[in-house]
Design a protein around this motif. Structure first.
Motif, short mmCIF file in Angstrom:
data_model
loop_
_atom_site.label_atom_id
_atom_site.label_comp_id
_atom_site.label_asym_id
_atom_site.label_seq_id
_atom_site.Cartn_x
_atom_site.Cartn_y
_atom_site.Cartn_z
N MET A 151 8.58 104.35 23.28
CA MET A 151 9.82 104.51 22.55
C MET A 151 9.54 104.38 21.05
O MET A 151 8.44 103.98 20.64
CB MET A 151 10.84 103.45 22.99
N TYR A 152 10.55 104.69 20.24
CA TYR A 152 10.43 104.54 18.80
C TYR A 152 11.24 103.34 18.33
O TYR A 152 12.44 103.24 18.62
CB TYR A 152 10.90 105.82 18.08
N ASP A 153 10.56 102.42 17.64
CA ASP A 153 11.19 101.20 17.15
C ASP A 153 11.58 101.34 15.68
O ASP A 153 10.84 101.95 14.89
CB ASP A 153 10.23 100.01 17.30
N ASP A 154 12.71 100.76 15.33
CA ASP A 154 13.17 100.77 13.94
C ASP A 154 12.20 99.95 13.09
O ASP A 154 11.94 98.78 13.37
CB ASP A 154 14.58 100.17 13.87
N THR A 155 11.63 100.56 12.06
CA THR A 155 10.68 99.87 11.20
C THR A 155 11.35 98.99 10.15
O THR A 155 10.71 98.13 9.55
CB THR A 155 9.78 100.88 10.46
N GLY A 156 12.63 99.23 9.91
CA GLY A 156 13.32 98.56 8.81
C GLY A 156 13.14 99.25 7.48
O GLY A 156 13.72 98.84 6.46
N VAL A 157 12.36 100.35 7.48
CA VAL A 157 12.14 101.10 6.24
C VAL A 157 13.28 102.09 6.05
O VAL A 157 13.59 102.88 6.96
CB VAL A 157 10.80 101.85 6.28
N ILE A 158 13.89 102.06 4.88
CA ILE A 158 15.04 102.92 4.60
C ILE A 158 14.77 103.74 3.34
O ILE A 158 14.34 103.20 2.31
CB ILE A 158 16.32 102.08 4.40
N ASP A 159 15.02 105.03 3.44
CA ASP A 159 14.94 105.93 2.29
C ASP A 159 16.35 106.32 1.88
O ASP A 159 17.06 106.97 2.65
CB ASP A 159 14.16 107.20 2.64
#
Length: 214
Positions: A56-64
């Protein structure tokens, strides 16, 4: 490993540029503003990293957080000034943008979104394979895929066209890595991915979380 995603970052300016005093928000756009090039438009993207354990794909917390903040002239042509503020990447995650503020200058020309150096970021009108980068180990290409795709992200559901970016080795064989870039007319970028050329599963995907367009 070589990175598949070709970054169009601005490192140096080789010709003079001046801030435009054009008070209009748009620069002679066609009837349909496909790339949503209007001062004040903004987009927020979240980055997700592939988890091999869960697949699955986990939220990295990186926001653009991206916004169009002005118009700037380069050699007689007017470009929209994009501001990107990236937060949450204290770990320096591969394929995620580094923390901080970054500026990019883009305009539409004959259905293509190009930067001030003339590089095509995306095209909605040319289905021919384009060479992006040449390397000793192989070359990177991109092609606009025919047809439309419905993409669902946090910001909603969008009818998109997309391009595919891939690498070929020195023998002309396509390598496993494949990145996709989805755009919706009047909205802009909806979804993209970043991969290693040796892996068919994207390492990072980025999805539109919210937006405001005029």
């Amino acid at each position: 490993m070589k990175r598949l995603l070709l970054c169009f970052s601005i490192i140096a300016f080789t010709f003079s540029c001046t801030e435009s005093d054009n008070s209009e928000n748009q620069i002679n756009q066609p009837d349909v503003n496909f790339f949503a090039l209007t001062i004040g438009n903004s987009w927020v993207y979240k980055n997700y990293k592939y988890n091999a354990g869960t697949e699955m794909y986990d939220d990295t917390g990186v926001i653009d957080s991206i916004s169009i903040v002005g118009i700037q002239d380069f050699s007689g042509e007017s470009y929209y000034k994009f501001r990107r503020l990236t937060t949450g990447n204290e770990e320096g995650i591969t394929f995620c943008n580094p923390n901080g503020e970054h500026f990019e200058f883009l305009r539409e020309f004959e259905g293509s979104l190009i930067n001030e150096e003339g590089s095509i970021i995306f095209t909605n009108s040319n289905n021919e394979e384009r060479l992006l980068q040449e390397n000793e180990w192989g070359n990177i290409y991109e092609i606009l895929v025919e047809g439309n795709t419905i993409i669902s992200v946090e910001a909603g559901e969008f009818d998109c066209i997309n391009s595919e970016r891939y690498a070929k080795n020195s023998d002309g064989e396509q390598l496993p890595g494949l990145d996709r870039f989805y755009y919706a007319s009047g909205i802009g970028l909806i979804y993209d991915s970043s991969s290693f050329v040796s892996n068919s599963t994207p390492s990072i995907i980025r999805r539109l979380d919210s937006y405001e367009v005029q």
